[in-house]
Enzyme design. Structure first.
Site, mmCIF file in Angstrom:
data_model
loop_
_atom_site.group_PDB
_atom_site.id
_atom_site.type_symbol
_atom_site.label_atom_id
_atom_site.label_comp_id
_atom_site.label_asym_id
_atom_site.label_seq_id
_atom_site.Cartn_x
_atom_site.Cartn_y
_atom_site.Cartn_z
ATOM 1 N N ASP A 114 3.083 4.753 -1.985
ATOM 2 C CA ASP A 114 3.724 6.054 -1.993
ATOM 3 C C ASP A 114 2.757 7.102 -2.540
ATOM 4 O O ASP A 114 1.630 7.208 -2.044
ATOM 5 C CB ASP A 114 5.038 5.981 -2.780
ATOM 6 C CG ASP A 114 5.956 7.151 -2.476
ATOM 7 O OD1 ASP A 114 5.888 8.156 -3.215
ATOM 8 O OD2 ASP A 114 6.722 7.085 -1.496
ATOM 9 N N HIS A 303 10.255 1.257 3.511
ATOM 10 C CA HIS A 303 9.286 1.847 2.594
ATOM 11 C C HIS A 303 9.042 1.024 1.330
ATOM 12 O O HIS A 303 7.900 0.868 0.893
ATOM 13 C CB HIS A 303 9.751 3.259 2.215
ATOM 14 C CG HIS A 303 8.807 4.003 1.342
ATOM 15 N ND1 HIS A 303 7.560 4.432 1.773
ATOM 16 C CD2 HIS A 303 8.906 4.395 0.049
ATOM 17 C CE1 HIS A 303 6.942 5.065 0.797
ATOM 18 N NE2 HIS A 303 7.735 5.055 -0.261
#
Length: 332
Positions: A114, A303
């Site tokens: 991220d 994710h």
């Protein structure tokens, strides 16, 4: 290859440490193999307290997992009066380099996810002498731009799924979520919690669904201990520091103008999450040209793949560490 994730409150495999880094206090998790001997030091940025930390320790690595500026136990200076550059990639890269120096590292392996993915790519450019190998999970390499492109332009153009960043960069979420109970509701949303009629608390197109937060229960991405740890940590300084990371696009652009190169020279690994709804596989097209030695892998996951598919991520990391980092191969 299953490894029990870190217990954030009490885990004999790691210690919680602090250091004064370029004028600010950083918190980091430190893990060292039981015999005290390690063959390299690996820094994990945005590690999500996942099973990767103890797994890498079990492979004979010293693991350092720092909280970025504004996150967890690290300082969260207010902006203003402080400069937004404190939350930029250049500052993060310099702080990682300083912490590595304090820990006696001549070189480190550096990995992130991220925001941490963007940080590790930029750290490899700003401090190539420090980074022996670098990897990113989910976050593709994005080269420095000659012309400034705002988040608004990205949303109107190639990346409509970045619309949530406009909301997070603005004043509404920070103003609405200030108490510990607010933070608790925020993590219900970010952990994938749902309401009685299927309500969700976050979407890329809208950001945080503020009106629905009170309806949500804790989601499956965070177990109860990790959930409570995050609520405790974020309640210290609120969301101001975290949200500043969405306010740095122009600051990062200006810092990038001084980068000496846009090419990653050290061996690198990129792990794509094939079902990531924000960092989509299409965003990684063409990134190979910026690398001298790039290994690519993928996992059929969304994710937060280190949480949902830890064994697959750990297996990819082990293959790369054995083959490229310690085996000397150029790719796998």
């Amino acid at each position: 290859m299953a490894v029990e994730p870190i217990d954030p409150f009490s885990d004999s495999r790691v210690t919680h440490e602090t250091a004064k880094v370029n004028g600010y206090t950083y918190h980091y998790i430190l893990g060292v193999p039981q015999n005290g001997q390690y063959k390299a030091t690996i820094f994990l940025v945005s590690a999500l307290l996942s099973s990767a930390i103890p797994f890498l320790i079990s492979l004979g690595l010293r693991v350092v997992a720092p909280d970025l500026m504004g996150f967890g136990g690290t300082d969260a200076p207010k902006v203003p009066p402080n400069s937004i550059h404190l939350y930029g990639y250049k500052r993060a890269a310099d702080d990682i380099a300083e912490l590595a120096k304090q820990l006696g590292c001549k070189q480190i392996i550096l990995g992130g996810h991220d925001w941490g993915g963007m940080v590790v790519w930029r750290t490899a450019l700003w401090h190539p002498e420090l980074i022996s190998h670098v990897f990113s999970i989910c976050t593709p390499y994005m080269a420095p731009q000659k012309d400034y492109i705002s988040t608004e332009q990205l949303v109107k153009g190639p990346l409509p799924q970045f619309a949530y960043q406009l909301q997070l960069a603005g004043p509404d979420v920070e103003a609405a979520l200030q108490s510990e109970e607010d933070i608790r509701m925020f993590f219900n949303a970010m952990s994938g919690g749902r309401g009685p009629n299927g309500e969700v608390g976050f979407s890329p197109e809208r950001g945080v669904h503020l009106d629905d937060l009170k309806k949500l229960k804790r989601g499956p991405l965070l177990d109860e201990k990790v959930y409570e740890y995050y609520v405790q940590q974020y309640s210290r300084n609120g969301l101001h520091g975290t949200l500043n990371w969405y306010r740095t696009r122009e600051a990062n652009y200006k810092d990038d103008l001084d980068l000496p190169t846009d090419k990653i020279e050290m061996p690198a690994l990129f792990i794509q999450a094939n079902y990531d709804s924000v960092l989509k596989p299409s965003m990684a097209a063409g990134m190979n040209k910026h690398f001298t030695q790039l290994t690519r892998a993928d996992v059929d996951a969304q994710h937060f793949c280190q949480v949902t598919h830890p064994d697959k991520i750990n297996a990819i990391l082990k293959d790369w560490l054995d083959g490229v980092v310690f085996g000397g191969k150029s790719t796998l």
